[in-house]
Design a protein around this motif. Structure first.
Motif, PDB file in Angstrom:
ATOM      1  N   TYR A 194       0.882  -1.104  -0.037  1.00 22.11           N
ATOM      2  CA  TYR A 194       0.037  -0.036   0.059  1.00 22.11           C
ATOM      3  C   TYR A 194       0.949   1.279  -0.030  1.00 22.11           C
ATOM      4  O   TYR A 194       0.550   2.139  -0.695  1.00 22.11           O
ATOM      5  N   ALA A 195       1.986   1.600   0.810  1.00 24.40           N
ATOM      6  CA  ALA A 195       2.816   2.446   0.958  1.00 24.40           C
ATOM      7  C   ALA A 195       3.448   2.585  -0.513  1.00 24.40           C
ATOM      8  O   ALA A 195       3.657   3.867  -0.834  1.00 24.40           O
ATOM      9  N   ALA A 196       3.754   1.497  -1.045  1.00 25.40           N
ATOM     10  CA  ALA A 196       4.640   1.632  -2.409  1.00 25.40           C
ATOM     11  C   ALA A 196       3.735   1.978  -3.379  1.00 25.40           C
ATOM     12  O   ALA A 196       3.880   2.910  -4.404  1.00 25.40           O
ATOM     13  N   HIS A 197       2.461   1.426  -3.500  1.00 26.81           N
ATOM     14  CA  HIS A 197       1.612   1.685  -4.843  1.00 26.81           C
ATOM     15  C   HIS A 197       0.034   2.213  -4.434  1.00 26.81           C
ATOM     16  O   HIS A 197      -0.593   2.328  -5.338  1.00 26.81           O
ATOM     17  N   GLY A 198      -0.107   2.548  -3.196  1.00 22.94           N
ATOM     18  CA  GLY A 198      -1.506   2.885  -2.900  1.00 22.94           C
ATOM     19  C   GLY A 198      -2.085   4.493  -3.577  1.00 22.94           C
ATOM     20  O   GLY A 198      -3.101   4.503  -4.232  1.00 22.94           O
ATOM     21  N   SER A 199      -1.159   5.158  -3.529  1.00 25.42           N
ATOM     22  CA  SER A 199      -1.436   6.584  -4.274  1.00 25.42           C
ATOM     23  C   SER A 199      -1.546   6.392  -5.616  1.00 25.42           C
ATOM     24  O   SER A 199      -2.486   7.142  -6.376  1.00 25.42           O
ATOM     25  N   ARG A 241      -8.830  -7.334  -2.312  1.00 24.54           N
ATOM     26  CA  ARG A 241      -8.675  -8.511  -3.094  1.00 24.54           C
ATOM     27  C   ARG A 241      -7.400  -8.905  -3.278  1.00 24.54           C
ATOM     28  O   ARG A 241      -6.869 -10.333  -3.425  1.00 24.54           O
ATOM     29  N   ALA A 242      -6.011  -8.094  -3.321  1.00 29.24           N
ATOM     30  CA  ALA A 242      -4.854  -8.527  -3.158  1.00 29.24           C
ATOM     31  C   ALA A 242      -4.427  -9.318  -2.003  1.00 29.24           C
ATOM     32  O   ALA A 242      -3.964 -10.316  -2.021  1.00 29.24           O
ATOM     33  N   TRP A 243      -5.008  -8.688  -0.843  1.00 30.07           N
ATOM     34  CA  TRP A 243      -4.738  -9.648   0.459  1.00 30.07           C
ATOM     35  C   TRP A 243      -5.362 -11.237   0.443  1.00 30.07           C
ATOM     36  O   TRP A 243      -4.797 -12.088   0.605  1.00 30.07           O
ATOM     37  N   ARG A 244      -6.685 -11.184  -0.323  1.00 29.69           N
ATOM     38  CA  ARG A 244      -7.377 -12.546  -0.297  1.00 29.69           C
ATOM     39  C   ARG A 244      -6.682 -13.290  -1.401  1.00 29.69           C
ATOM     40  O   ARG A 244      -6.724 -14.505  -1.281  1.00 29.69           O
ATOM     41  N   ALA A 245      -6.211 -12.729  -2.438  1.00 27.90           N
ATOM     42  CA  ALA A 245      -5.650 -13.393  -3.411  1.00 27.90           C
ATOM     43  C   ALA A 245      -4.104 -13.541  -3.341  1.00 27.90           C
ATOM     44  O   ALA A 245      -3.384 -14.040  -4.326  1.00 27.90           O
ATOM     45  N   ALA A 246      -3.514 -13.201  -2.327  1.00 26.78           N
ATOM     46  CA  ALA A 246      -2.014 -13.346  -2.146  1.00 26.78           C
ATOM     47  C   ALA A 246      -1.211 -14.535  -2.728  1.00 26.78           C
ATOM     48  O   ALA A 246      -0.169 -14.242  -3.145  1.00 26.78           O
ATOM     49  N   ASP A 247      -1.941 -15.530  -2.373  1.00 26.54           N
ATOM     50  CA  ASP A 247      -1.422 -16.769  -2.827  1.00 26.54           C
ATOM     51  C   ASP A 247      -1.064 -16.906  -4.558  1.00 26.54           C
ATOM     52  O   ASP A 247      -0.218 -17.749  -4.894  1.00 26.54           O
ATOM     53  N   SER A 248      -2.042 -16.135  -5.248  1.00 27.50           N
ATOM     54  CA  SER A 248      -1.852 -16.188  -6.579  1.00 27.50           C
ATOM     55  C   SER A 248      -0.695 -15.437  -7.055  1.00 27.50           C
ATOM     56  O   SER A 248      -0.774 -15.360  -8.423  1.00 27.50           O
ATOM     57  N   ASP A 261       2.393 -14.130  -8.453  1.00 24.86           N
ATOM     58  CA  ASP A 261       3.602 -14.992  -8.964  1.00 24.86           C
ATOM     59  C   ASP A 261       4.674 -13.747  -9.322  1.00 24.86           C
ATOM     60  O   ASP A 261       4.549 -13.388 -10.622  1.00 24.86           O
ATOM     61  N   PRO A 262       5.724 -13.414  -8.461  1.00 23.45           N
ATOM     62  CA  PRO A 262       6.706 -12.508  -8.945  1.00 23.45           C
ATOM     63  C   PRO A 262       7.417 -12.769 -10.589  1.00 23.45           C
ATOM     64  O   PRO A 262       8.269 -11.939 -11.106  1.00 23.45           O
ATOM     65  N   THR A 263       7.464 -14.076 -10.705  1.00 31.11           N
ATOM     66  CA  THR A 263       8.000 -14.564 -11.834  1.00 31.11           C
ATOM     67  C   THR A 263       7.118 -14.042 -13.046  1.00 31.11           C
ATOM     68  O   THR A 263       7.715 -14.203 -14.295  1.00 31.11           O
ATOM     69  N   VAL A 264       6.188 -13.783 -12.906  1.00 24.40           N
ATOM     70  CA  VAL A 264       4.939 -13.547 -13.928  1.00 24.40           C
ATOM     71  C   VAL A 264       4.878 -11.999 -14.166  1.00 24.40           C
ATOM     72  O   VAL A 264       4.997 -11.521 -15.237  1.00 24.40           O
ATOM     73  N   ALA A 265       4.743 -11.357 -13.242  1.00 18.75           N
ATOM     74  CA  ALA A 265       4.536 -10.005 -13.303  1.00 18.75           C
ATOM     75  C   ALA A 265       5.098  -9.429 -11.933  1.00 18.75           C
ATOM     76  O   ALA A 265       4.929  -9.904 -10.762  1.00 18.75           O
ATOM     77  N   SER A 266       5.400  -8.077 -11.969  1.00 13.20           N
ATOM     78  CA  SER A 266       5.735  -7.335 -10.791  1.00 13.20           C
ATOM     79  C   SER A 266       4.429  -6.920  -9.896  1.00 13.20           C
ATOM     80  O   SER A 266       3.427  -7.232 -10.366  1.00 13.20           O
ATOM     81  N   LEU A 267       4.968  -6.560  -8.578  1.00 16.41           N
ATOM     82  CA  LEU A 267       3.586  -6.240  -7.780  1.00 16.41           C
ATOM     83  C   LEU A 267       2.815  -5.292  -8.324  1.00 16.41           C
ATOM     84  O   LEU A 267       1.381  -5.408  -8.245  1.00 16.41           O
ATOM     85  N   PHE A 324      -2.181  -3.344 -10.756  1.00 20.43           N
ATOM     86  CA  PHE A 324      -2.885  -2.562 -11.562  1.00 20.43           C
ATOM     87  C   PHE A 324      -3.911  -3.175 -12.353  1.00 20.43           C
ATOM     88  O   PHE A 324      -4.915  -2.776 -12.693  1.00 20.43           O
ATOM     89  N   ALA A 325      -3.784  -4.817 -12.625  1.00 18.56           N
ATOM     90  CA  ALA A 325      -4.561  -5.681 -13.054  1.00 18.56           C
ATOM     91  C   ALA A 325      -5.815  -5.823 -12.131  1.00 18.56           C
ATOM     92  O   ALA A 325      -7.053  -5.605 -12.675  1.00 18.56           O
ATOM     93  N   ILE A 326      -5.744  -5.619 -11.048  1.00 21.70           N
ATOM     94  CA  ILE A 326      -6.802  -5.991  -9.875  1.00 21.70           C
ATOM     95  C   ILE A 326      -7.565  -4.823 -10.086  1.00 21.70           C
ATOM     96  O   ILE A 326      -8.597  -4.539  -9.890  1.00 21.70           O
ATOM     97  N   ALA A 327      -6.884  -3.424 -10.095  1.00 20.42           N
ATOM     98  CA  ALA A 327      -7.389  -2.288 -10.083  1.00 20.42           C
ATOM     99  C   ALA A 327      -8.262  -2.025 -11.453  1.00 20.42           C
ATOM    100  O   ALA A 327      -9.337  -1.361 -11.381  1.00 20.42           O
ATOM    101  N   ARG A 328      -7.701  -2.501 -12.338  1.00 21.41           N
ATOM    102  CA  ARG A 328      -8.406  -2.384 -13.644  1.00 21.41           C
ATOM    103  C   ARG A 328      -9.939  -2.963 -13.441  1.00 21.41           C
ATOM    104  O   ARG A 328     -10.988  -2.575 -13.870  1.00 21.41           O
ATOM    105  N   ASN A 329      -9.858  -4.318 -12.989  1.00 21.96           N
ATOM    106  CA  ASN A 329     -11.023  -5.043 -12.688  1.00 21.96           C
ATOM    107  C   ASN A 329     -12.039  -4.285 -11.850  1.00 21.96           C
ATOM    108  O   ASN A 329     -13.148  -4.413 -11.711  1.00 21.96           O
ATOM    109  N   ALA A 330     -11.480  -3.788 -10.717  1.00 22.00           N
ATOM    110  CA  ALA A 330     -12.538  -3.120  -9.397  1.00 22.00           C
ATOM    111  C   ALA A 330     -12.880  -1.885 -10.196  1.00 22.00           C
ATOM    112  O   ALA A 330     -14.017  -1.856  -9.709  1.00 22.00           O
TER     113      ALA A 330
END
Length: 79
Positions: free
Chosen positions: A11-16, A42-49, A51-57, A62-68
């Motif tokens: 949140y501190a890094a990306h919230g704003s 949603r990020a908290w609930r889906a944290a297990d999904s 994968d830093p090898t697929v995409a950065s945090l 932002f993928a979650i944000a677009r959906n929200a």
């Protein structure tokens, strides 16, 4: 699940930035704040999904944000 510390750090890094994105998309401060809360919930609930090898945090959040944002627009349309 994610640790509270990890969530706070994300949140501190990306919230704003997520807020600015939502505000640009929605044009409404309250709705943008709601989207930010929803994104990190949603990020908290889906944290297990995350994968830093697929995409950065940032990219993942932002993928979650677009959906929200889409969900918020749909929710407004129903009202």
């Amino acid at each position: 699940p994610a640790s509270e510390h990890a969530l706070r750090a994300a949140y501190a890094a990306h919230g704003s930035e997520v807020y600015r994105f939502a505000l640009r998309q929605l044009g409404d401060d309250g709705a943008a704040q709601d989207v930010v809360q929803e994104v990190f919930l949603r990020a908290w609930r889906a944290a297990d999904s995350f994968d830093p090898t697929v995409a950065s945090l940032r990219v993942w959040l932002f993928a979650i944000a677009r959906n929200a944002v889409v969900d918020e627009v749909r929710r407004r349309g129903v009202r």
